[in-house]
Every structure is written in C-alpha cells, then in structure tokens.
Design an enzyme around this catalytic site. Structure first.
Site, PDB file in Angstrom:
ATOM      1  N   GLU A 270       4.413  -5.811   1.734  1.00  0.00           N
ATOM      2  CA  GLU A 270       4.931  -5.899   3.101  1.00  0.00           C
ATOM      3  C   GLU A 270       5.598  -7.252   3.340  1.00  0.00           C
ATOM      4  O   GLU A 270       6.607  -7.342   4.043  1.00  0.00           O
ATOM      5  CB  GLU A 270       3.801  -5.645   4.101  1.00  0.00           C
ATOM      6  CG  GLU A 270       3.365  -4.175   4.104  1.00  0.00           C
ATOM      7  CD  GLU A 270       2.222  -3.890   5.051  1.00  0.00           C
ATOM      8  OE1 GLU A 270       2.389  -3.041   5.945  1.00  0.00           O
ATOM      9  OE2 GLU A 270       1.150  -4.512   4.889  1.00  0.00           O
TER      10      GLU A 270
ATOM     11  N   GLY B 248      -0.354  -5.821   1.595  1.00  0.00           N
ATOM     12  CA  GLY B 248       0.297  -6.849   2.392  1.00  0.00           C
ATOM     13  C   GLY B 248       1.286  -7.663   1.596  1.00  0.00           C
ATOM     14  O   GLY B 248       2.267  -8.184   2.140  1.00  0.00           O
TER      15      GLY B 248
ATOM     16  N   ALA C 116      -4.414  -7.923   0.994  1.00  0.00           N
ATOM     17  CA  ALA C 116      -5.164  -8.621   2.032  1.00  0.00           C
ATOM     18  C   ALA C 116      -6.380  -9.317   1.432  1.00  0.00           C
ATOM     19  O   ALA C 116      -6.782  -9.054   0.304  1.00  0.00           O
ATOM     20  CB  ALA C 116      -5.604  -7.627   3.106  1.00  0.00           C
TER      21      ALA C 116
ATOM     22  N   GLU D  81      -3.140   0.905   0.484  1.00  0.00           N
ATOM     23  CA  GLU D  81      -4.078   0.942   1.617  1.00  0.00           C
ATOM     24  C   GLU D  81      -4.736   2.298   1.809  1.00  0.00           C
ATOM     25  O   GLU D  81      -5.878   2.396   2.264  1.00  0.00           O
ATOM     26  CB  GLU D  81      -3.354   0.542   2.910  1.00  0.00           C
ATOM     27  CG  GLU D  81      -3.036  -0.936   3.019  1.00  0.00           C
ATOM     28  CD  GLU D  81      -1.701  -1.308   2.390  1.00  0.00           C
ATOM     29  OE1 GLU D  81      -1.231  -2.436   2.611  1.00  0.00           O
ATOM     30  OE2 GLU D  81      -1.123  -0.457   1.672  1.00  0.00           O
TER      31      GLU D  81
END
Length: 684
Positions: A108, A105, A66, A128
């Site tokens: 992901e 992310g 992120a 995370e």
C-alpha cells in the site's frame, strides 16, 4: 546519513532525497517507522533543492506489512492511510525501491508512491485476507486502478503474492532493477523523472479499471470460480465488494466503503480467530522448557524405513529441502515401486509448472534405495514408517540401535503408539522421539513432534528446527494414546457411531459436520482412510458396524465401497447394503430410535472434542491450547475461520460447552469445569 529517529534515516544524492527504513527483522510499518517517514517527507517537501524522493529499506526486505504487535490496539499517529495519502499527494515524485517482499501495508505504501522499481526476486502482495481482514490503507482502491480488476482480484481476495516480473507485466512495477544495484537504479530513475511536471497518481487513475466497469459480471465469475476455496470465509467476499466499489465510485467514496468493510471485519469473530491462528503458529514453534541456545544436531543425511505411501511422502519432504535420503525396504520389488512413486509424484508436480525437470532430477539424485540396515549407519536422523504394530516397531528400533551411529536421532512415525515403550528397547532413549507426519506426508503441513519421557533437549530442538526447513508446522505433543489430534478424534467418532445407533442417518451426520466447515464428515473420513485401519482382521469376529463392513470387503474408497458406494468419479452415494447392516445392529441393540436435531448432532461431536482437548492440557500433553488449534486446523480440516476447537469453544462459551456435555450425559474434565465456572478461557 542523517537519522530522523532510530529506524528512519535519509541521504542526499544531488537533487534526490532518499528515505531509508532499517527496522529489522522485516521493516514492519510500526509507529516509529511511520513517524520517521512522515518527518522525512516533511523535510523533503520543504527543501526546494529536492526534485524527487526515493523510499527504500535496508536489510532483507522492503516493508513486509503492519507491525503485528499493534494488532488489536489503537495505532499511534500518523496512521498508515493518512501517511499513504500524504505520500500520494506529494508534488514531488516518489519512487518505491522494492526488494524482498512488499506485503500488505508495504505494498500500500508502494502504491501510494508515483513509481515503483523492483529487483526480479522481489514479491508483491496483499495478504490481509489471511487474517480475516482486507487492505485498510487504500489497497483495494489503488491496486485495481493500477493493474485492473482482473489482476487485482486474485491478489486481494486470495492474499497470494506475485513475483516482481509478473508485477512488472501487469503494470504494478514500472521498472526492474539489477539485484545488486537497486539503490543506485532507483536514484537514477528518480533523477530521470524528477524534472517532469506530471506524475501518475494511483487513486486518480481510471484507465485500468475499465475491465470491471465494462464487464461487471467479472465479480460473480470470480466468486463462482473460487467458491470452494472461499467457502465459509467472510473476508474474501468483503474484498470483492471493496474492489467492486473501486469500479462504481470515485476514490474518495470507494475508500469509505473499504474503511467500513475493514472495521466490520476487524470487530468480527472470524478475524479474531484467524489472528489467533497467526500468533498460535508462531507460539507452537517455541518449546517452553528448552533454552534457545540448546545445541542442535547437524542433520546432513536422513534414513527412512518403509517405501510405502507414508515413507515415500516423508522422504520427499527432505529431498525437496536438499537433504539426501536413504530409503530402506525389505524386498526389491517394494523398493522399486516406492522409488517409482516418488519420481511420478515429482514429475506430476513438474507438469503443473511447480518444478522444473532439472529440479526433479536434482531431488531424485539425492535419493538412495537399499535393502540393508547397514546403509543407514551414517544417517543423522532415521525415521521409521512401517506397519502400525508395536512388536514390529520394537524390532526395527532394536536393529537401529545396533546399526546407526551414536548421536543420531531415531524417530517413529506412529500415530498413536507409546514412544516410551519403543525407546525402552534401545540403549539411547534420549535419541528417540515421534515424528507423526500426516498423509499425504509430502503435502500436509502438520507435524506432531512427540516428546518421550527421556527425549533429549538437543534432539527435540533439532526436530523443531528441521520441521521449519522442510516447511512443516510443528507442534510438540506428550506421550498418550493418539497424542493430540487422534486422541481428540476418538470421542468425535464414538459420538458419531452412537448417533447412528440412536436413529441418525450416517450421511446426515457427515452433512452436519461438513456444513460446520469441515471438508468431510466422520464416515467420509473413515472411507478415505480405509475402514480397515485398526481392524482386528478376523472376519468372523463381528462386534461393530465397521467389523461387518470390513468382513464384507467394504474397505472404503480404495475398494469403491465402504460406508458409501463410490462411482467412477469417486462420488459418494449412501449404500443400501450399509443401511441394512445398520438396521440390523440397531435391532440387536434395542436402542430407542428417534429424530435427532442438527444441533444435537453437532454438539455431541464437537463438545467431547473440546473436553478431550482440555484433558490434554490438564495432563500436560500439549504446551498450550493454541497448539491444539494448530493441530486441528492443519491436520484435520477444522475450519480456520473458527480459530480451532479451543478458540471456538471460548467463542461459543465454555459454560455452554459444559452444559451441553452434562445434558448429553458426557464427561466433563476438571479444567474445563473450572474455566467455565470462573468465566475463563482455554486460549488465554
């Protein structure tokens, strides 16, 4: 190369549509990246001539997570979970081409693609949890469906990445590409699968999560196996619950569990504390009054004086970084022993699979032993790691000043002595600074860089840059007794001793501190370090409990007895002999004996530390409050989930800290009093 926006562009290769991100330095998934990817996806899906899509990144890495600048803010649309769902729902297959790191992310996004191809050097991970969070864009639901619960749990709960070859072995990566031809290999892969009618959808898979469905005990077994590492942290348990939800619910329901758990963590104190530390570590590397373009000294060779525990550990840091080291001792026997310990340490690491035999020999080939100061003459940095005695250190630096070439940095590993006094015996005080490594020096991350009154900007900037090369977290400290860490340790130890004299059992004082989250209490720490550290060494001069312990040979773990008795397994057992010593001192002092609550034990040890930290800030001995937190997290085992002593104090409330100090008759520094009165914070 048509540009969607400043960070996203596209290419066409026959029927393959390539979406390319170029958002340095790490292709973070910020708003511009998400908007550009969404627009590019719309273009690709609306073009009937496109059969397949490739997503790749320019620069050094795939999406590495992120955008940290968005932390704590309302993210702009499209938010990452929505973008990931849209990618996965694409009727045209999408291939993620991974190099560098696919983290958070980024992974992901890759999981939302239908296929993944990676170069062997790439890494994949969901870190995370290290920020007190869990993957919030479907990672806890898609990853176990792709690789199984057994493989997904450690990745999600510990946050540690895996190499591409392992990712390929567990099914996370579909193909491995050549290091030099990833873009072409990904396009070829996309052409190969572009004509197929069906493609794997991560959220729809159920074949791999059968291990968690058939063996629900896998979650409790994982908790038990990792209990020590996960103690105190909230996010790992939330991660386990989220992965478990993937085995109990359809994806749509599991994603709701993930979202609820994510929001609870995001709004909690622990995540705020861990995010504070994330930014604090980056801030610590900045020296406020030194320009970024300050010239650095090229450190090609390091000298270390002393081949004992500290000297050997310090040397290993540089050897492991590929920097030659010459280590000096006064006697051949001590030199041989020290160099032998370094080799044994490397060989032990190799046995654990963390090094190869070739790497061990490569590191040892960079090490030279000597009995002569003259062999340090051409070193660019010399670190003294001798006995903690000012007169001895002055003798060493006087000799170094005579022998070592001009332009070299002369550093001392002292943990509390005055750097300026040491520098004063040289003709080049600008070259002198402190490099306070923490034991074991080859393991502990913290490095206090002590800035003397006359330390030069190039010397200080070089030390900071070098700390990164040897993989240390460095904090700049000013010259004061104990610098940052040990200075704050002293009031805690003083209060621990006072509590024992007033009636608290020393093992209970330790227990309260351990329950707070420290790995050990003050008396356990004294035993580990050695009760004789700083002892005057006169067995007839008994002025404290510690003096009596040392006079009785109770020197700590190394003697199998200190405050505690130790069995063969180094298990600490409260000592009847020490109980008697304490009872004698209590009787002689005439101190009133009373029951002392756990709250008082904790507050009387931690509140004075906060006050001392505020004094350090007040005096300019630390650049910022967050630097103090970094010191205590990385050097002394302060529990990370509290954010460090300064952040913790802000969380507790500075008014409560001040009130507690006043209640116990302890001093309150002006900065702390002012911050409390204005309802301010130390860390902002």
């Amino acid at each position: 190369m048509p540009a969607i926006n400043a960070v996203i562009s596209t290419e066409r290769h026959d029927n393959v549509f390539v979406i390319i991100s170029n958002s340095p330095p790490v292709n973070a998934l910020g708003a511009d990246v998400r908007v550009g990817m969404d627009a590019a996806l719309t273009e690709a899906l609306g073009d009937d001539s496109v059969a397949a899509i490739v997503i790749r990144c320019d620069g050094k890495t795939f999406f590495a997570g992120a955008d940290i600048t968005e932390f704590g803010k309302m993210p702009a649309d499209p938010i990452l979970p929505v973008l990931c769902d849209r990618m996965e729902a694409s009727p045209k297959p999408i291939v993620a081409a991974i190099h560098g790191t696919a983290l958070g992310g980024g992974l992901e996004v890759a999981l939302s693609c239908h296929y993944r191809i990676a170069v062997p050097s790439a890494q994949c991970g969901l870190p995370e949890v290290k920020l007190g969070l869990l993957p919030g864009a479907g990672g806890t639901q898609r990853l176990p469906r792709v690789v199984g619960v057994e493989a997904a749990l450690p990745m999600i709960v510990t946050g540690n990445p895996i190499k591409a070859k392992q990712a390929h072995a567990i099914g996370l990566v579909d193909r491995l590409a050549s290091e030099d031809t990833l873009a072409a290999d990904a396009i070829a892969f996309a052409k190969e699968i572009g004509g197929n009618m069906e493609h794997p959808v991560s959220s729809a898979r159920t074949d791999k999560i059968i291990d968690g469905i058939q063996n629900p005990a896998i979650f409790d077994e994982f908790r038990a196996k990792n209990a020590r590492a996960l103690r105190g942290f909230e996010a790992p348990e939330a991660c386990i619950q989220a992965v478990k939800a993937a085995t109990e619910h359809p994806y749509a329901e599991g994603i709701k569990v993930e979202r609820n758990l994510f929001m609870k963590l995001m709004m909690g104190t622990q995540s705020a504390a861990l995010r504070h530390l994330f930014f604090a570590e980056r801030a610590a590397s900045k020296i406020d009054d030194i320009a970024k373009d300050t010239p650095l000294i090229d450190v090609k060779k390091v000298g270390v004086i002393g081949a004992g525990t500290m000297g050997g550990g310090i040397s290993m840091n540089f050897l492991s970084a590929g920097i030659p080291v010459t280590i000096l001792e006064m006697q051949q026997e001590a030199l041989d022993r020290g160099m032998g310990v370094i080799r044994k340490n490397y060989e032990a690491t190799a046995k654990k699979g963390r090094m190869t035999a070739e790497q061990v020999e490569g590191a040892m080939a960079l090490l030279t032993g000597t009995l002569s100061y003259d062999d340090l003459a051409d070193c660019d940095l010399v670190i003294e790691a001798v006995y903690e005695n000012m007169d001895v250190k002055k003798q060493v630096f006087t000799k170094l000043d005579e022998v070592v070439k001009a332009g070299a940095i002369l550093a001392t590993n002292t943990s509390y002595l005055n750097i300026d006094e040491i520098a004063a015996v040289t003709k080049r005080p600008e070259a002198v600074l402190g490099l306070h490594f923490f034991s074991p020096a080859n393991v502990m991350r913290l490095l206090e860089i002590v800035r003397g009154a006359k330390t030069g900007p190039s010397e200080l900037a070089t030390a900071m840059a070098l700390s990164k090369k040897i993989k240390k977290v460095a904090v700049v400290a000013g010259v004061c007794d104990g610098f940052i860490g040990n200075r704050m340790l002293m009031p805690r130890q003083n209060q621990a001793n006072a509590l024992v004299m007033e009636g608290a059992d020393y093992w209970h004082v330790d227990e309260v501190i351990v329950n707070f989250g420290f790995p050990m209490g003050p008396f356990q720490m004294a035993d580990l370090a050695g009760t004789d550290i700083g002892w005057h060494r006169d067995p007839t001069r008994i002025e404290s409990i510690r003096d009596q312990l040392c006079a009785d040979g109770r020197l700590g773990q190394k003697a199998s007895k200190g405050f505690y008795d130790y069995d063969e397994s180094r298990r600490a057992i409260p000592s009847d002999a020490v109980k008697a010593i304490i009872a004698d001192f209590r009787a002689k002092s005439g101190a009133e004996q009373r029951e002392i609550s756990d709250d008082e034990i904790l507050e009387r040890q931690l509140f004075p530390m906060v006050n001392e930290g505020a004094m350090i800030l007040e005096e300019g001995m630390a650049q910022r409050a967050s630097d103090i937190d970094i010191v205590w997290i990385n050097g002394y085992g302060w529990p990370a989930w509290t954010g460090g002593p300064m952040f913790w104090a802000d969380t507790v409330g500075l008014d409560k800290v001040v009130a507690g100090l006043e209640k116990y008759g302890l001093p309150v520094c002006q900065l702390l009093a002012d911050k409390a009165a204005s309802k301010g914070k130390l860390t902002k």
